[in-house]
Design a protein around this motif. Structure first.
Motif, PDB file in Angstrom:
ATOM      1  N   VAL A  93      -5.096  14.880  25.492  1.00 50.96           N
ATOM      2  CA  VAL A  93      -4.820  14.016  24.339  1.00 50.96           C
ATOM      3  C   VAL A  93      -5.743  12.800  24.378  1.00 50.96           C
ATOM      4  CG1 VAL A  93      -3.110  12.543  23.206  1.00 50.96           C
ATOM      5  CG2 VAL A  93      -2.442  14.776  24.117  1.00 50.96           C
ATOM      6  N   ALA A  94      -6.440  12.561  23.263  1.00 50.40           N
ATOM      7  CA  ALA A  94      -7.339  11.408  23.176  1.00 50.40           C
ATOM      8  C   ALA A  94      -6.664  10.212  22.520  1.00 50.40           C
ATOM      9  CB  ALA A  94      -8.596  11.781  22.386  1.00 50.40           C
ATOM     10  N   ALA A  95      -5.827  10.463  21.520  1.00 47.71           N
ATOM     11  CA  ALA A  95      -5.158   9.362  20.813  1.00 47.71           C
ATOM     12  C   ALA A  95      -3.949   9.892  20.076  1.00 47.71           C
ATOM     13  CB  ALA A  95      -6.115   8.691  19.831  1.00 47.71           C
ATOM     14  N   VAL A  96      -2.961   9.016  19.902  1.00 49.57           N
ATOM     15  CA  VAL A  96      -1.771   9.327  19.107  1.00 49.57           C
ATOM     16  C   VAL A  96      -1.634   8.239  18.058  1.00 49.57           C
ATOM     17  CG1 VAL A  96       0.718   9.715  19.101  1.00 49.57           C
ATOM     18  CG2 VAL A  96      -0.652  10.456  21.061  1.00 49.57           C
ATOM     19  N   LEU A  97      -1.707   8.621  16.794  1.00 51.10           N
ATOM     20  CA  LEU A  97      -1.764   7.656  15.701  1.00 51.10           C
ATOM     21  C   LEU A  97      -0.521   7.786  14.817  1.00 51.10           C
ATOM     22  CD1 LEU A  97      -5.472   8.355  14.693  1.00 51.10           C
ATOM     23  CD2 LEU A  97      -4.630   6.696  16.373  1.00 51.10           C
ATOM     24  N   PRO A  98       0.390   6.799  14.843  1.00 47.36           N
ATOM     25  CA  PRO A  98       1.554   6.839  13.958  1.00 47.36           C
ATOM     26  C   PRO A  98       1.191   6.396  12.542  1.00 47.36           C
ATOM     27  CG  PRO A  98       1.643   4.894  15.364  1.00 47.36           C
ATOM     28  CD  PRO A  98       0.423   5.662  15.777  1.00 47.36           C
ATOM     29  N   HIS A  99       1.734   7.093  11.551  1.00 47.80           N
ATOM     30  CA  HIS A  99       1.435   6.784  10.152  1.00 47.80           C
ATOM     31  C   HIS A  99       2.718   6.756   9.325  1.00 47.80           C
ATOM     32  CE1 HIS A  99      -2.716   8.810  10.883  1.00 47.80           C
ATOM     33  NE2 HIS A  99      -2.793   7.506  11.085  1.00 47.80           N
ATOM     34  N   ILE A 100       2.715   5.845   8.348  1.00 46.85           N
ATOM     35  CA  ILE A 100       3.689   5.904   7.256  1.00 46.85           C
ATOM     36  C   ILE A 100       2.905   6.213   5.989  1.00 46.85           C
ATOM     37  CG2 ILE A 100       4.876   4.328   5.682  1.00 46.85           C
ATOM     38  CD1 ILE A 100       6.634   3.446   7.808  1.00 46.85           C
ATOM     39  N   GLN A 101       3.410   7.138   5.182  1.00 46.28           N
ATOM     40  CA  GLN A 101       2.707   7.571   3.977  1.00 46.28           C
ATOM     41  C   GLN A 101       3.657   7.482   2.791  1.00 46.28           C
ATOM     42  OE1 GLN A 101       1.614  11.497   5.356  1.00 46.28           O
ATOM     43  NE2 GLN A 101      -0.236  10.762   6.364  1.00 46.28           N
ATOM     44  N   LEU A 102       3.304   6.658   1.806  1.00 46.43           N
ATOM     45  CA  LEU A 102       4.201   6.376   0.685  1.00 46.43           C
ATOM     46  C   LEU A 102       3.466   6.406  -0.645  1.00 46.43           C
ATOM     47  CD1 LEU A 102       5.951   3.264   2.276  1.00 46.43           C
ATOM     48  CD2 LEU A 102       7.005   5.523   2.008  1.00 46.43           C
ATOM     49  N   SER A 103       4.114   6.946  -1.635  1.00 47.59           N
ATOM     50  CA  SER A 103       3.615   6.793  -2.999  1.00 47.59           C
ATOM     51  C   SER A 103       3.900   5.365  -3.436  1.00 47.59           C
ATOM     52  CB  SER A 103       4.315   7.779  -3.939  1.00 47.59           C
ATOM     53  OG  SER A 103       3.997   9.101  -3.577  1.00 47.59           O
ATOM     54  N   ALA A 104       2.962   4.748  -4.134  1.00 45.26           N
ATOM     55  CA  ALA A 104       3.099   3.338  -4.462  1.00 45.26           C
ATOM     56  C   ALA A 104       2.498   3.044  -5.830  1.00 45.26           C
ATOM     57  CB  ALA A 104       2.407   2.485  -3.391  1.00 45.26           C
ATOM     58  N   LEU A 105       2.761   1.832  -6.296  1.00 50.20           N
ATOM     59  CA  LEU A 105       2.144   1.302  -7.508  1.00 50.20           C
ATOM     60  C   LEU A 105       1.362   0.059  -7.112  1.00 50.20           C
ATOM     61  CD1 LEU A 105       1.867   1.408 -10.644  1.00 50.20           C
ATOM     62  CD2 LEU A 105       3.812  -0.181 -10.735  1.00 50.20           C
ATOM     63  N   ALA A 106       0.075   0.061  -7.425  1.00 53.07           N
ATOM     64  CA  ALA A 106      -0.783  -1.097  -7.143  1.00 53.07           C
ATOM     65  C   ALA A 106      -0.997  -1.874  -8.435  1.00 53.07           C
ATOM     66  CB  ALA A 106      -2.110  -0.641  -6.558  1.00 53.07           C
ATOM     67  N   GLN A 107      -0.741  -3.187  -8.394  1.00 55.04           N
ATOM     68  CA  GLN A 107      -0.852  -4.026  -9.593  1.00 55.04           C
ATOM     69  C   GLN A 107      -1.680  -5.268  -9.291  1.00 55.04           C
ATOM     70  OE1 GLN A 107       3.578  -4.237  -9.820  1.00 55.04           O
ATOM     71  NE2 GLN A 107       3.250  -3.856 -12.007  1.00 55.04           N
ATOM     72  N   SER A 108      -2.524  -5.598 -10.245  1.00 55.02           N
ATOM     73  CA  SER A 108      -3.267  -6.859 -10.178  1.00 55.02           C
ATOM     74  C   SER A 108      -2.944  -7.642 -11.443  1.00 55.02           C
ATOM     75  CB  SER A 108      -4.768  -6.601 -10.076  1.00 55.02           C
ATOM     76  OG  SER A 108      -5.263  -6.054 -11.290  1.00 55.02           O
ATOM     77  N   ALA A 109      -3.620  -8.761 -11.603  1.00 53.28           N
ATOM     78  CA  ALA A 109      -3.397  -9.562 -12.808  1.00 53.28           C
ATOM     79  C   ALA A 109      -3.940  -8.863 -14.050  1.00 53.28           C
ATOM     80  CB  ALA A 109      -4.066 -10.928 -12.648  1.00 53.28           C
ATOM     81  N   TYR A 110      -4.728  -7.795 -13.843  1.00 58.15           N
ATOM     82  CA  TYR A 110      -5.394  -7.142 -14.969  1.00 58.15           C
ATOM     83  C   TYR A 110      -4.885  -5.729 -15.240  1.00 58.15           C
ATOM     84  CZ  TYR A 110      -8.662 -10.886 -13.838  1.00 58.15           C
ATOM     85  OH  TYR A 110      -9.215 -12.114 -13.555  1.00 58.15           O
ATOM     86  N   GLU A 111      -4.605  -4.967 -14.176  1.00 55.38           N
ATOM     87  CA  GLU A 111      -4.266  -3.557 -14.347  1.00 55.38           C
ATOM     88  C   GLU A 111      -3.209  -3.131 -13.329  1.00 55.38           C
ATOM     89  OE1 GLU A 111      -5.273  -1.548 -16.638  1.00 55.38           O
ATOM     90  OE2 GLU A 111      -6.964  -2.646 -17.532  1.00 55.38           O
ATOM     91  N   SER A 112      -2.658  -1.935 -13.544  1.00 56.75           N
ATOM     92  CA  SER A 112      -1.765  -1.308 -12.559  1.00 56.75           C
ATOM     93  C   SER A 112      -2.161   0.158 -12.447  1.00 56.75           C
ATOM     94  CB  SER A 112      -0.303  -1.450 -12.979  1.00 56.75           C
ATOM     95  OG  SER A 112      -0.072  -0.805 -14.219  1.00 56.75           O
TER      96      SER A 112
END
Length: 411
Positions: A93-112
Motif C-alpha cells: 500500500v502506497a497511500a490511503v485517501l479518504p474522500h467525501i463526494q457530494l452533489s452540490a450547487l455552486a453560486q456566485s454573485a453572478y451565476e449558479s
C-alpha cells in the motif's frame, strides 16, 4: 528418417531460393515487429490511463458502503475510524485517501451552477492527484485551508470567479437539510475534459464533513498501491480487515471506473482483431509461398521418390523449411520489436500534433505522449502463435509434396 538430414537439406533448400526466403522471413518478421510494438505501446498507454484514473479518484482498490457504486447517494457513507491506518500498514500500500463526494450547487454573485464536491486531505493528495499538475491559476489546497476550494476552469468562468474570489456551496446534510458555506478560490485547474472542468470542486475533508454534518464519515477510501501487481493480495487483505464490518466492501478500480475499464477492453479487442487480420494475411502469404515452392520442385520431389525416398520425408522437409523460416522471421521480429519498444519506453510517441491536450479516454486524461511497457509474456505468446501459423500454413503444401507421382513428375 534422420532429423539432422532433414534439417541440413531444409537449410540448403532455403539457401537455394534466397529471394523467396528473404521475402517470407521479412513478412513473418515484419508482422511480429508490428504486433510486439503495438501491443507494448497499447499496454503502456493503458497502464498510464489506469494510473491517471486511480490517482484522480477510486485508487487501485476502493472501500465503500455496500451498494454505493450502484447508487452513489450521499446517505451511503461510513465511519472511517481506524480503518485507514490499518490499511496503510498492509504490504504494497502506497497511500490511503479518504474522500467525501457530494452533489452540490455552486453560486456566485453572478451565476449558479450544479457542481460535484469532493472533500479530501490536501497533504495526502498533493503527491498523487493529477489535477494538481493541471492548475492554471493559484495553488492547491493545504491542510490548514478550511474555507478554500480548487475548482474547474469552466465552472470558474461560468461563475465569473477567479483566485481569491468567493462563492457559495450548498449541499444536503445527513438529515436532508440544505447547508451552505462560503469558500474562496485557492486555485483553478484546467484538464480540457468538459465533464470535470465544469463541475468539480475540491475542498478540505474536514470542511466537507462539517458542511454535510458527516463528521468522521466518508464515502470512499481510495487505496493506491506501489504496483498494480499487488492488487489481488492487498484486496484480499482488506476484505479480511472488513470481516467484522459486513456493510463495507473492497472493490477494484474496474468496478469503480467501469467506463475506463470497458473502454480499455473494447480498444484492446479492436487491436487484437487487427493483429489477427495481419496474421491471417501473413499465413495466406506463407501458404502461397510454400505451395509455389512445392510446385516448382515437382521434378525434384519426383526424382527423390523414384530413388526410394518416402513421402513422409518430403512432407517433413517442407514443414521443417517452414519452421526454419518462422524461426528466422521471429528472431528478426524480436530484434525490431525490442528496439522499437525500448525507444518508446525511453522517449515515447508524441501525438500532441494530432491529438488535443484535452483528449479523454474512458473519463480520464489521455496523455498525448504514449510510452510503451515491456510485456514479455505477451511477446512470447505472439512469437509462439506466429511460429504455429508458419507450421500450420505449410501443412497443405507438405501434403501436396508427398502426393507427387514420380512417373508424371519425371516426364
Amino acid at each position: 528418417m534422420d532429423a539432422r538430414e532433414i534439417m541440413k537439406l531444409a537449410w540448403k533448400n532455403l539457401g537455394r531460393h534466397r529471394i523467396r526466403t528473404t521475402l517470407t522471413v521479412l513478412a513473418v518478421g515484419g508482422s511480429l515487429f508490428l504486433a510486439i510494438t503495438f501491443v507494448n505501446m497499447a499496454k503502456g498507454g493503458y497502464s498510464k490511463m489506469i494510473d491517471q484514473g486511480v490517482r484522480a479518484g477510486s485508487g487501485h482498490i476502493g472501500v465503500y458502503r455496500r451498494g454505493y457504486l450502484e447508487d452513489r447517494v450521499a446517505e451511503q457513507n461510513f465511519l472511517a475510524a481506524d480503518l485507514p491506518e490499518k490499511v496503510r500498514k498492509l504490504p504494497g500500500v502506497a497511500a490511503v485517501l479518504p474522500h467525501i463526494q457530494l452533489s452540490a450547487l455552486a453560486q456566485s454573485a453572478y451565476e449558479s451552477r450544479g457542481a460535484f464536491l469532493v472533500g479530501l486531505v490536501p497533504s495526502e493528495e498533493a503527491s498523487v492527484n493529477p489535477y494538481i499538475q493541471k492548475l492554471s491559476q493559484g495553488r492547491f489546497l493545504q491542510d490548514a485551508d478550511m474555507r478554500k476550494a480548487v475548482i474547474g476552469s469552466i465552472l470558474a468562468r461560468e461563475l465569473k470567479v477567479e483566485t481569491g474570489k468567493g462563492f457559495v456551496i450548498t449541499v444536503q446534510d445527513k438529515d436532508g437539510e440544505l447547508q451552505s458555506e462560503k469558500f474562496r478560490v485557492a486555485g483553478i485547474f484546467h484538464t480540457g475534459i468538459k465533464e470535470i472542468d465544469n463541475s468539480l470542486v475540491m475542498v478540505n475533508l474536514r470542511e466537507a464533513q462539517k458542511l454535510s454534518r458527516l463528521t468522521g464519515r466518508v464515502h470512499e477510501l481510495s487505496v493506491l498501491l506501489l504496483s498494480a501487481s499487488w492488487q489481488e493480495s492487498v484486496q484480499s487483505a482488506i476484505r479480511d480487515l472488513l470481516s467484522d464490518r459486513q456493510d463495507l466492501v473492497a472493490e477494484g478500480w474496474h468496478r469503480a471506473m467501469p467506463n475506463l475499464y470497458h473502454a480499455i477492453q473494447y480498444d484492446y479487442v479492436s487491436l487484437q482483431v487487427i493483429l489477427l487480420l495481419l496474421v491471417v494475411i501473413v499465413g495466406i502469404g506463407i501458404i502461397n509461398t510454400f505451395l509455389m515452392s512445392v510446385l516448382e520442385r515437382t521434378r525434384e520431389f519426383g526424382t527423390l521418390m523414384a530413388i526410394g525416398t518416402p513421402p513422409a520425408f518430403l512432407r517433413w522437409l517442407v514443414v521443417t523449411e517452414a519452421f526454419l523460416t518462422g524461426i528466422m522471421g521471429i528472431t528478426l521480429g524480436w530484434i525490431g520489436g525490442c528496439a522499437a519498444t525500448d525507444y518508446l519506453v525511453r522517449y515515447g510517441l508524441d501525438l500532441t500534433s494530432i491529438i488535443s491536450k484535452g483528449q479523454e479516454f474512458g473519463g480520464v486524461f489521455f496523455d498525448p505522449v504514449i510510452r510503451a511497457s515491456w510485456n514479455f509474456s505477451t511477446m512470447a505468446f505472439l512469437s509462439l502463435f506466429l511460429l504455429l501459423v508458419c507450421i500450420g500454413a505449410s501443412l497443405y503444401p507438405a501434403w501436396q509434396a508427398g502426393t507427387v507421382n514420380p512417373v508424371e513428375a519425371l516426364k
